[in-house]
Write a protein that holds these residues in place. Structure first.
Motif, mmCIF file in Angstrom:
data_model
loop_
_atom_site.group_PDB
_atom_site.id
_atom_site.type_symbol
_atom_site.label_atom_id
_atom_site.label_comp_id
_atom_site.label_asym_id
_atom_site.label_seq_id
_atom_site.Cartn_x
_atom_site.Cartn_y
_atom_site.Cartn_z
ATOM 1 N N THR A 364 -1.485 -2.420 3.687
ATOM 2 C CA THR A 364 -2.292 -1.759 2.657
ATOM 3 C C THR A 364 -1.507 -1.647 1.353
ATOM 4 O O THR A 364 -1.984 -1.056 0.396
ATOM 5 C CB THR A 364 -2.699 -0.345 3.083
ATOM 6 N N ARG A 452 -17.848 2.602 8.096
ATOM 7 C CA ARG A 452 -17.976 3.786 7.253
ATOM 8 C C ARG A 452 -19.171 3.662 6.316
ATOM 9 O O ARG A 452 -19.658 2.569 6.064
ATOM 10 C CB ARG A 452 -16.731 4.020 6.369
ATOM 11 N N GLY B 172 -5.494 3.827 5.231
ATOM 12 C CA GLY B 172 -6.095 2.565 5.678
ATOM 13 C C GLY B 172 -7.035 1.940 4.667
ATOM 14 O O GLY B 172 -7.730 0.986 4.978
ATOM 15 N N PHE B 173 -7.055 2.474 3.443
ATOM 16 C CA PHE B 173 -7.922 1.881 2.417
ATOM 17 C C PHE B 173 -7.318 0.548 1.953
ATOM 18 O O PHE B 173 -7.773 -0.512 2.364
ATOM 19 C CB PHE B 173 -8.129 2.864 1.253
ATOM 20 N N GLY B 174 -6.295 0.616 1.119
ATOM 21 C CA GLY B 174 -5.602 -0.612 0.714
ATOM 22 C C GLY B 174 -6.478 -1.616 -0.008
ATOM 23 O O GLY B 174 -6.256 -2.819 0.101
ATOM 24 N N THR B 176 -8.818 -4.366 -0.797
ATOM 25 C CA THR B 176 -9.517 -5.367 0.015
ATOM 26 C C THR B 176 -9.073 -5.337 1.486
ATOM 27 O O THR B 176 -9.749 -5.886 2.342
ATOM 28 C CB THR B 176 -9.296 -6.786 -0.547
ATOM 29 N N PHE B 177 -7.944 -4.690 1.770
ATOM 30 C CA PHE B 177 -7.511 -4.527 3.167
ATOM 31 C C PHE B 177 -8.634 -3.904 3.996
ATOM 32 O O PHE B 177 -8.858 -4.277 5.144
ATOM 33 C CB PHE B 177 -6.259 -3.634 3.211
ATOM 34 N N SER B 178 -9.348 -2.952 3.373
ATOM 35 C CA SER B 178 -10.387 -2.212 4.105
ATOM 36 C C SER B 178 -11.511 -3.122 4.597
ATOM 37 O O SER B 178 -12.161 -2.809 5.582
ATOM 38 C CB SER B 178 -10.953 -1.101 3.221
ATOM 39 N N VAL B 179 -11.743 -4.241 3.892
ATOM 40 C CA VAL B 179 -12.795 -5.159 4.351
ATOM 41 C C VAL B 179 -12.229 -6.435 4.990
ATOM 42 O O VAL B 179 -12.924 -7.134 5.711
ATOM 43 C CB VAL B 179 -13.778 -5.542 3.215
ATOM 44 N N LYS B 180 -10.941 -6.703 4.706
ATOM 45 C CA LYS B 180 -10.338 -7.905 5.295
ATOM 46 C C LYS B 180 -9.795 -7.620 6.685
ATOM 47 O O LYS B 180 -9.786 -8.489 7.549
ATOM 48 C CB LYS B 180 -9.166 -8.367 4.428
ATOM 49 N N MET B 181 -9.250 -6.443 6.845
ATOM 50 C CA MET B 181 -8.583 -6.076 8.106
ATOM 51 C C MET B 181 -9.299 -4.856 8.683
ATOM 52 O O MET B 181 -8.667 -3.877 9.069
ATOM 53 C CB MET B 181 -7.107 -5.755 7.837
ATOM 54 N N THR B 182 -10.616 -4.925 8.727
ATOM 55 C CA THR B 182 -11.407 -3.748 9.110
ATOM 56 C C THR B 182 -10.981 -3.114 10.441
ATOM 57 O O THR B 182 -10.870 -1.890 10.518
ATOM 58 C CB THR B 182 -12.910 -4.104 9.132
ATOM 59 N N SER B 185 -7.907 -1.130 9.710
ATOM 60 C CA SER B 185 -8.273 -0.059 8.783
ATOM 61 C C SER B 185 -8.991 1.069 9.528
ATOM 62 O O SER B 185 -8.768 2.256 9.273
ATOM 63 C CB SER B 185 -9.169 -0.650 7.690
#
Lengths: 475, 238
Positions: A364, A452, B172-174, B176-182, B185
């Motif tokens: 992240t 979410r 766990g936001f990060g 694009t991490f939140s949608v790439k590594m759901t 996350s």
């Protein structure tokens, strides 16, 4: 075991990790212990930030002048009667090591812990040559007994196993019949390993720091096994990554102080072994013959690039111990013997983007790693740099992402485009919105809304409300 | 004191109340707030995904937009950090590096500005409830703003603050991490929600809309009775 572990694709590895409740419990509790240990040890030392800065300067100077110090080291090892071999590749390293073992008619090799020997797959090369290889670090030995289970951490390789699992492994493979008490398990391992030490012809060690000025190699351990490896067998081979070097004893002292504190929160480990060449006349112990194998295996390609500071790493695992991603997926998910933030930076450099292009995205960018690193490697910046290389130089970014980023650039570099885009957002997403929120989004938003809710864009943007307010209208 | 507000794209489009609360709060503390209308986004989504060249276009635009400002204040620790990174990212373009440095020097995260520049710790806010504070990563680690929000919150009348366990772990936001590594996350945000529950708080306060959208979105999805508030809205409660 080579650097690569397992054949599953990244997503499956992550899913395995997430579903391994025990491993995650063990990692979370270990992270808690390591974290508080490191912070307490740093506080006790005082001026931790100054120590880190000094550590960074030492590593930076050494790597900047690596050729000079490697030559000095080599000269001094030879002066003391040792042999030095520079291995460009893993194959060259293994060939040399196998040749030495064969020349000595070695049947049994006993080893202390070494990540670089895992990286070059040395054990397998020796086994192919008909030699038995015994790991003597307790964690590594457990993994070896358990059909070569790969390490999941660079300092505590069997972190993913608990004492009950270890008891079962010993029971099944070695006929162990006692309980899961750590003391009993350790005593059993010690008895088994003692026999191995006495029978071994060759000892192979890694190297925490080689000291150039004296041609010394040093080993930092808690179990004392490395000391046994360097005293009992007649021939010793030490394998080191070419960056694991310091100019003098003075710098070694600083780096060991940082290493033991950052790794396990200790002022010093139980054993710090320093060995300068083979046994000299009049000395009581030490090997009769000493070989130092200095492994490049892709490292010199990193020199002179923007990634150079990853070679400053002293393998303390502090970054792994604070990583919130490692915490949930565990070491095996990284598909490399180098996991966590340092692994996500180093593995693609050594193993290439084709195999490891997901790793730089498994972060992240929270920078906990950068904050914890005792030699101030900007780990999260290196992860960003990898992403940049993947997108701009390698052209390996997904098509959809490429398009969205083009749209992003258009929409944020020009106020007119931003205005249109942000105004259209509520309409574009209107269909998906209910009660001010989106529960099932389209496109990439779907991944978000899988787990979410997402807020629906407001009909009036902040800038519209602000304008109204400035005109004295109602908000 | 004249303050130029960088409201951030997330607040402009999704969390408009937070923007209005920021304006009202700063005005109440004696600032004259202006909103340069041509502002867009700090460029972080592209930059953090590796699209540095594309990010540079929006960065240069933002440098132009805020060139005349005395102070640039933003209610986001992460976006403030990004503005501060501009000179580093533009270091190979001499002219732009200097202009970026000038912007970085006058940029402040909202709570940092109130405490360090205005010298105010009690903004006269009132809010009844039990709350815990999410220390966002970029704000604490990279911007180095740790104490300011806590000082301000400690003076809010009626608000009881509880410590957040494992507050140092990312939510766990990060981006694009939140949608790439759901899947990863999800585990991270679940642990964060669990920590908020363990804190015994009925309000979660943060200073970054990205984190709050992530944690808040998960809280809503799970139907937890926890209210999520941006610190600007807390400090503007009367």
């Amino acid at each position: 075991m080579a650097m690569k572990i397992g054949d599953k694709p990244f997503k499956e590895r992550v899913s395995d990790g997430i579903n391994d409740a025990f491993m995650r419990g063990a990692v979370a509790s270990a992270q808690g212990r390591f974290r508080s240990g490191r912070l307490n040890a740093a506080e006790e030392l005082g001026n931790w930030e100054e120590w880190r800065k000094l550590g960074e300067e030492i590593r930076s100077h050494t790597i900047e002048n690596l050729d000079y110090y490697l030559e000095l080291l080599s000269e001094n090892v030879i002066k003391r009667g040792g042999h030095v071999f520079f291995a460009k590749t893993a194959e060259e390293a293994n060939e040399y090591i196998t040749k030495v073992v064969k020349e000595k008619n070695g049947k049994k090799v006993v080893k202390s812990k070494s990540m670089v020997t895992e990286e070059i797959n040395m054990n397998e090369a020796l086994e192919r040559a008909g030699c038995e290889v015994i790991e003597s670090d307790l964690g590594e030995w457990i993994l070896q007994v358990d059909d070569h289970d790969p390490p999941s951490h660079i300092v505590t390789p069997a972190l993913h196993k608990n004492k009950e699992q270890i008891r079962d492994v010993f029971k099944e493979k070695l006929g162990y019949d006692k309980t899961e008490k750590p003391e009993e398990l350790a005593l059993f391992a010690r008895e088994k390993l003692r026999e191995e030490f006495l029978q071994a012809d060759i000892g192979i060690t890694g190297c925490n720091f080689a000291i150039a000025e004296s041609g010394t190699i040093s080993l930092v351990t808690n179990e004392g096994n490395a000391r046994m490896v360097t005293t009992i067998p007649k021939t010793q081979i030490t394998v080191m990554g070419m960056e694991r070097i310091v100019p003098t004893w003075e710098e070694m002292e600083v780096l060991v102080s940082l290493l033991t504190r950052a790794a396990v929160g200790q002022k010093l480990t139980s054993y710090i072994t320093a060995l300068t060449g083979p046994r000299q006349e009049g000395e009581a112990d030490g090997p009769e013959e000493f070989h130092l194998v200095i492994v490049d295996n892709g490292r010199s390609n990193i020199l002179g690039t923007a990634f150079q500071s990853i070679l400053h790493c002293i393998r303390c695992a502090a970054c792994i111990n604070v990583c919130p991603v490692y915490r949930h997926v565990g070491g095996h998910s990284y598909g490399s013997i180098y996991p966590g933030p340092v692994g996500a930076v180093l593995t693609p450099l050594l193993g290439g983007y084709d195999e490891y292009k997901e790793l730089p995205y498994a972060s992240t960018l929270c920078a906990a790693c950068t904050e914890a690193c005792p030699v101030k490697i900007p780990l999260h910046e290196h992860l960003l740099r990898h992403r940049q290389e993947i997108v701009e130089k390698e052209g390996k970014a997904p098509v959809f992402e490429n398009l969205s980023m083009k749209a992003f650039s258009l929409g944020t570099a020009s106020p007119a485009m931003y205005n249109i885009g942000s105004k259209l957002a509520p309409t574009a997403l209107g269909f998906f919105s209910a009660d001010d929120k989106i529960s099932k989004g389209p496109g990439p938003l779907k991944n978000w809304t899988d787990i979410r809710d997402f807020p629906a864009p407001k009909k009036n943007r902040f800038r519209d409300l602000y304008k109204k307010r400035q005109k004295g209208g109602e908000e | 004191m004249k303050v130029s507000l960088f409201v951030t794209c997330l607040i402009d489009i999704f969390q408009t109340d937070v923007g209005m609360d920021t304006v009202e709060l700063l005005e109440r503390l004696g600032c004259e707030v202006e909103f340069p209308e041509k502002q867009t986004c700090c460029g972080q989504p592209a930059y953090n995904s590796g699209y540095v060249d594309k990010a540079k276009d929006s960065m240069k635009h933002m440098i132009r937009v805020f060139e005349q400002a005395d102070y640039v204040v933003t209610p986001s620790g992460s976006c403030a950090t990004m503005l501060k990174e501009y000179p580093h990212i533009l270091k190979d373009e001499t002219e732009w590096e200097a202009r970026a440095q000038a912007l970085a020097n006058k940029t402040y995260e909202l709570t940092q500005f109130i405490v360090e520049v205005l010298g105010i710790e009690d903004v006269g806010a009132k809010l009844k409830g039990t709350a815990t504070y999410h220390t966002s990563c970029h704000m604490t680690r990279l911007l180095g703003v740790k104490e300011a929000p806590l000082k301000l919150l400690s003076h809010v009348e009626g608000l009881e603050m509880k410590p957040l366990p494992h507050n140092y772990n990312c939510c766990g936001f990060g981006g694009t991490f939140s949608v790439k590594m759901t899947p990863i996350s999800e585990q991270m945000v679940d642990e964060k929600v669990q920590s908020v529950e363990e804190a015994g708080a009925d309000i979660l306060i943060g200073a970054d809309c990205g984190c709050l959208m992530n944690i808040g979105g998960r809280i809503d999805r799970k139907g937890k009775p926890i209210k999520v508030m941006h610190i600007a809205s807390v400090l503007n409660s009367r």
